[in-house]
Write a protein that holds these residues in place. Structure first.
Motif, PDB file in Angstrom:
ATOM      1  N   LEU A 249       0.830  -1.208   0.000  1.00 26.44           N
ATOM      2  CA  LEU A 249       0.000   0.000   0.000  1.00 26.44           C
ATOM      3  C   LEU A 249       0.864   1.257   0.000  1.00 26.44           C
ATOM      4  O   LEU A 249       0.598   2.213  -0.740  1.00 26.44           O
TER       5      LEU A 249
ATOM      6  N   SER B  71       0.996   3.798  -3.105  1.00 28.13           N
ATOM      7  CA  SER B  71       0.620   5.204  -2.883  1.00 28.13           C
ATOM      8  C   SER B  71       1.724   6.144  -3.332  1.00 28.13           C
ATOM      9  O   SER B  71       1.467   7.168  -3.974  1.00 28.13           O
ATOM     10  N   TYR B  72       2.974   5.792  -2.991  1.00 27.58           N
ATOM     11  CA  TYR B  72       4.103   6.634  -3.410  1.00 27.58           C
ATOM     12  C   TYR B  72       4.210   6.684  -4.928  1.00 27.58           C
ATOM     13  O   TYR B  72       4.413   7.751  -5.519  1.00 27.58           O
TER      14      TYR B  72
ATOM     15  N   VAL C 115       1.354   8.914  -6.367  1.00 27.04           N
ATOM     16  CA  VAL C 115       1.556  10.350  -6.161  1.00 27.04           C
ATOM     17  C   VAL C 115       2.687  10.868  -7.045  1.00 27.04           C
ATOM     18  O   VAL C 115       2.571  11.922  -7.680  1.00 27.04           O
TER      19      VAL C 115
ATOM     20  N   SER D 245      -6.386  11.825  -8.063  1.00 28.13           N
ATOM     21  CA  SER D 245      -5.853  11.198  -6.843  1.00 28.13           C
ATOM     22  C   SER D 245      -6.967  10.848  -5.870  1.00 28.13           C
ATOM     23  O   SER D 245      -6.961   9.762  -5.274  1.00 28.13           O
TER      24      SER D 245
ATOM     25  N   THR E  40      -7.789   6.970  -4.646  1.00 23.57           N
ATOM     26  CA  THR E  40      -7.701   6.521  -3.260  1.00 23.57           C
ATOM     27  C   THR E  40      -9.062   6.111  -2.706  1.00 23.57           C
ATOM     28  O   THR E  40      -9.125   5.348  -1.738  1.00 23.57           O
TER      29      THR E  40
ATOM     30  N   ASN F  65      -8.229   8.329   7.638  1.00 31.36           N
ATOM     31  CA  ASN F  65      -7.398   9.232   6.837  1.00 31.36           C
ATOM     32  C   ASN F  65      -7.140  10.547   7.559  1.00 31.36           C
ATOM     33  O   ASN F  65      -6.022  11.064   7.565  1.00 31.36           O
TER      34      ASN F  65
END
Length: 196
Positions: free
Chosen positions: A95, A99-100, A103, A125, A129, A160
């Motif tokens: 994950l 995610s990195y 982005v 984005s 997500t 979050n």
């Protein structure tokens, strides 16, 4: 025992030996799942194309994430709790890596297209997500767990805000002795807040 396809199986077995006509208890999987690397033989052309394109990622994930979903005929898990912990940790690592990558990719695409990062952030984005939470909630709702579907959405957003944003800031402010932070880039932040 008659399975869902109407086939009759003999689950009687000798603990010392299993012949080809009988199914050994340790080989029974009462809750079968398709592996990530299984070829979609009944899929359409688009599914097969996506399977081929994503096969390297599927291959790596298949061998780095222990599958703990298998149950025996009594409904008990065939894997130990240790496998579940390893699988959870590996899921978190995947994950973070995903995610990195998302982005970084979106920032590069925004720079190439001349689109402000804030616009990409609250469109592409945000949709990317939110999609996993949507899929999980939809599956829960289809299985009749409506309360779980709603709780998943609220829990995801709460996590979050409180953990994804709050915890890093708490650790940082405690680490610097609660001093004011003036290095945050706030270009066009008012416009982004008003749009949201």
């Amino acid at each position: 025992y008659i399975d869902e396809l109407g086939e009759d199986f003999d689950y009687s077995f000798d603990s010392n030996a299993c012949d080809s006509e009988k199914i050994c208890a340790h080989d029974i999987d009462a809750d079968p799942h398709d592996d990530l690397i299984d070829f979609p033989s009944n899929g359409n052309k688009l599914e097969i194309i996506f399977w081929i394109l994503l096969y390297p990622l599927r291959f790596v994930m298949h061998y780095t994430l222990p599958d703990v979903r298998h149950l025996n005929r009594h409904g008990d898990a065939t894997k130990s709790v240790g496998y579940a912990y390893i699988s959870t940790i590996m899921c978190l690592i995947w994950l973070i890596a995903g995610s990195y990558a998302m982005v970084a990719s979106l920032e590069a695409v925004a720079a190439l297209m001349g689109v402000p990062e804030s616009v990409v952030g609250f469109t592409v984005s945000a949709a990317g997500t939110s999609l996993p939470a949507y899929v999980a909630s939809r599956i829960s709702a289809e299985k009749g767990f409506g309360n779980q579907a709603v709780a998943n959405i609220f829990g995801s957003n709460t996590f979050n805000i409180c953990v994804g944003l709050g915890l890093p800031w708490l650790i940082y402010t405690v680490g610097i002795g609660f001093k004011p932070y003036h290095e945050l880039e706030n270009d066009h932040i008012l416009e982004s807040i008003l749009i949201m």
